[in-house]
Design a protein around this motif. Structure first.
Motif, PDB file in Angstrom:
ATOM      1  N   THR A 199      45.475  31.032  34.673  1.00 53.63           N
ATOM      2  CA  THR A 199      45.381  31.970  33.558  1.00 53.63           C
ATOM      3  C   THR A 199      44.417  33.096  33.925  1.00 53.63           C
ATOM      4  N   VAL A 200      44.866  34.333  33.755  1.00 55.16           N
ATOM      5  CA  VAL A 200      43.977  35.469  33.960  1.00 55.16           C
ATOM      6  C   VAL A 200      43.102  35.589  32.714  1.00 55.16           C
ATOM      7  N   LEU A 201      41.795  35.558  32.903  1.00 59.90           N
ATOM      8  CA  LEU A 201      40.853  35.641  31.791  1.00 59.90           C
ATOM      9  C   LEU A 201      40.346  37.064  31.580  1.00 59.90           C
ATOM     10  N   LYS A 202      40.234  37.822  32.668  1.00 62.66           N
ATOM     11  CA  LYS A 202      39.773  39.206  32.604  1.00 62.66           C
ATOM     12  C   LYS A 202      40.443  39.965  33.742  1.00 62.66           C
ATOM     13  N   ALA A 203      41.198  40.982  33.383  1.00 60.21           N
ATOM     14  CA  ALA A 203      41.881  41.784  34.399  1.00 60.21           C
ATOM     15  C   ALA A 203      40.860  42.481  35.289  1.00 60.21           C
ATOM     16  N   PRO A 204      41.212  42.739  36.547  1.00 57.63           N
ATOM     17  CA  PRO A 204      40.274  43.417  37.449  1.00 57.63           C
ATOM     18  C   PRO A 204      39.831  44.768  36.894  1.00 57.63           C
ATOM     19  N   GLN A 205      38.541  45.026  37.030  1.00 55.22           N
ATOM     20  CA  GLN A 205      37.979  46.283  36.558  1.00 55.22           C
ATOM     21  C   GLN A 205      36.663  46.554  37.259  1.00 55.22           C
ATOM     22  N   GLU A 206      36.239  47.785  37.175  1.00 55.27           N
ATOM     23  CA  GLU A 206      34.955  48.155  37.762  1.00 55.27           C
ATOM     24  C   GLU A 206      33.827  47.493  36.984  1.00 55.27           C
ATOM     25  N   VAL A 207      32.747  47.192  37.716  1.00 50.49           N
ATOM     26  CA  VAL A 207      31.581  46.535  37.137  1.00 50.49           C
ATOM     27  C   VAL A 207      30.421  47.527  37.138  1.00 50.49           C
ATOM     28  N   GLY A 211      41.201  24.591  33.882  1.00 51.90           N
ATOM     29  CA  GLY A 211      40.191  25.372  33.164  1.00 51.90           C
ATOM     30  C   GLY A 211      38.957  25.740  33.959  1.00 51.90           C
ATOM     31  N   HIS A 212      38.917  25.427  35.259  1.00 54.80           N
ATOM     32  CA  HIS A 212      37.776  25.829  36.088  1.00 54.80           C
ATOM     33  C   HIS A 212      37.844  27.340  36.279  1.00 54.80           C
ATOM     34  N   VAL A 213      36.745  28.021  35.996  1.00 54.96           N
ATOM     35  CA  VAL A 213      36.718  29.482  35.985  1.00 54.96           C
ATOM     36  C   VAL A 213      36.272  30.034  37.337  1.00 54.96           C
ATOM     37  N   TRP A 214      37.026  31.012  37.809  1.00 52.30           N
ATOM     38  CA  TRP A 214      36.754  31.708  39.060  1.00 52.30           C
ATOM     39  C   TRP A 214      36.542  33.186  38.794  1.00 52.30           C
ATOM     40  N   GLU A 215      35.661  33.800  39.567  1.00 56.42           N
ATOM     41  CA  GLU A 215      35.527  35.241  39.592  1.00 56.42           C
ATOM     42  C   GLU A 215      36.029  35.707  40.953  1.00 56.42           C
ATOM     43  N   ALA A 216      36.937  36.662  40.967  1.00 57.52           N
ATOM     44  CA  ALA A 216      37.358  37.319  42.203  1.00 57.52           C
ATOM     45  C   ALA A 216      36.697  38.683  42.192  1.00 57.52           C
ATOM     46  N   ALA A 217      35.924  38.983  43.220  1.00 51.40           N
ATOM     47  CA  ALA A 217      35.126  40.213  43.205  1.00 51.40           C
ATOM     48  C   ALA A 217      35.125  40.897  44.564  1.00 51.40           C
ATOM     49  N   HIS A 218      34.917  42.193  44.518  1.00 53.81           N
ATOM     50  CA  HIS A 218      34.612  42.976  45.710  1.00 53.81           C
ATOM     51  C   HIS A 218      33.243  43.594  45.481  1.00 53.81           C
ATOM     52  N   ASN A 219      32.319  43.288  46.379  1.00 56.62           N
ATOM     53  CA  ASN A 219      30.970  43.832  46.294  1.00 56.62           C
ATOM     54  C   ASN A 219      30.771  44.774  47.479  1.00 56.62           C
ATOM     55  N   TRP A 228      27.494  47.453  38.104  1.00 53.91           N
ATOM     56  CA  TRP A 228      26.632  47.508  39.287  1.00 53.91           C
ATOM     57  C   TRP A 228      27.338  48.120  40.497  1.00 53.91           C
ATOM     58  N   GLY A 229      28.580  48.585  40.317  1.00 51.87           N
ATOM     59  CA  GLY A 229      29.281  49.280  41.388  1.00 51.87           C
ATOM     60  C   GLY A 229      30.359  48.484  42.084  1.00 51.87           C
ATOM     61  N   GLY A 230      30.570  47.266  41.649  1.00 52.50           N
ATOM     62  CA  GLY A 230      31.611  46.435  42.238  1.00 52.50           C
ATOM     63  C   GLY A 230      32.891  46.471  41.432  1.00 52.50           C
ATOM     64  N   TYR A 231      33.760  45.530  41.717  1.00 47.12           N
ATOM     65  CA  TYR A 231      35.072  45.434  41.082  1.00 47.12           C
ATOM     66  C   TYR A 231      35.386  43.947  40.962  1.00 47.12           C
ATOM     67  N   HIS A 232      35.772  43.479  39.775  1.00 48.63           N
ATOM     68  CA  HIS A 232      36.014  42.046  39.646  1.00 48.63           C
ATOM     69  C   HIS A 232      36.978  41.726  38.504  1.00 48.63           C
ATOM     70  N   GLY A 233      37.449  40.472  38.518  1.00 47.00           N
ATOM     71  CA  GLY A 233      38.260  39.901  37.457  1.00 47.00           C
ATOM     72  C   GLY A 233      37.988  38.408  37.411  1.00 47.00           C
ATOM     73  N   TYR A 234      38.409  37.754  36.335  1.00 46.38           N
ATOM     74  CA  TYR A 234      38.192  36.316  36.181  1.00 46.38           C
ATOM     75  C   TYR A 234      39.514  35.619  35.919  1.00 46.38           C
ATOM     76  N   PHE A 235      39.622  34.385  36.402  1.00 45.93           N
ATOM     77  CA  PHE A 235      40.795  33.555  36.130  1.00 45.93           C
ATOM     78  C   PHE A 235      40.375  32.097  36.072  1.00 45.93           C
ATOM     79  N   SER A 236      41.261  31.268  35.526  1.00 44.86           N
ATOM     80  CA  SER A 236      41.012  29.832  35.526  1.00 44.86           C
ATOM     81  C   SER A 236      42.185  29.111  36.171  1.00 44.86           C
ATOM     82  N   ASP A 237      41.875  27.982  36.794  1.00 42.61           N
ATOM     83  CA  ASP A 237      42.930  27.151  37.362  1.00 42.61           C
ATOM     84  C   ASP A 237      43.571  26.342  36.236  1.00 42.61           C
ATOM     85  N   PRO A 238      44.599  25.545  36.507  1.00 43.53           N
ATOM     86  CA  PRO A 238      45.266  24.805  35.428  1.00 43.53           C
ATOM     87  C   PRO A 238      44.370  23.843  34.654  1.00 43.53           C
TER      88      PRO A 238
END
Length: 142
Positions: A95-103, A117-125, A105-115
């Protein structure tokens, strides 16, 4: 205690479904003992283990495991890498929890959960680039 994490174990109710999610994201399983599904993380391991067996191993009731406020982070090499990961999540069963967007602090990230419910952040710093070849990242150039 040396400063490192060697193993992350996620307690799951449906190991096969959760493993299929990580498999669909392109992760490759490693050989393990029966009952444990594991993925090598370049020096660490992510393990999927049935909740009941995890509680039994600890010596507590499964209800005592709870759900901690924890996120797992994945640093991508660039913004396109974040978009790619988030774009594959729902097809893989997450499940996508937060679509990718600028942060801020100057990075870019989004959040998702596995089936499960464990939450992951995918980020570019852009301030902590990944080292070539090993997937590790440097914080503030270290």
């Amino acid at each position: 205690m040396e400063q490192r994490v060697s193993l992350i174990t996620l307690g799951v109710t449906d190991a096969d479904k959760t493993a299929a999610f990580y498999d669909a994201l392109g992760w490759v399983r490693v050989e393990t003992q029966d009952g444990v599904i594991a993925y090598d993380l370049l020096g660490q391991t992510l393990g999927l283990y049935p909740l009941e067996k995890l509680a039994e191993d600890i010596g507590i009731d499964v209800a005592q495991l709870g759900r901690g406020a924890l996120t797992l982070g994945y640093n991508a090499r660039d913004r396109a890498g974040v978009d790619d990961i988030i774009g594959r999540v729902e097809v893989a069963g997450g499940t996508v929890l937060k679509a990718p967007q600028e942060v801020f602090w100057g990075g870019y990230h989004g959040y998702f959960s596995d089936p499960e419910g464990h939450v992951w952040e995918a980020a570019h710093n852009p301030f902590s680039p990944l080292r070539a070849g090993d997937g590790a990242f440097r914080w503030n150039g270290y």
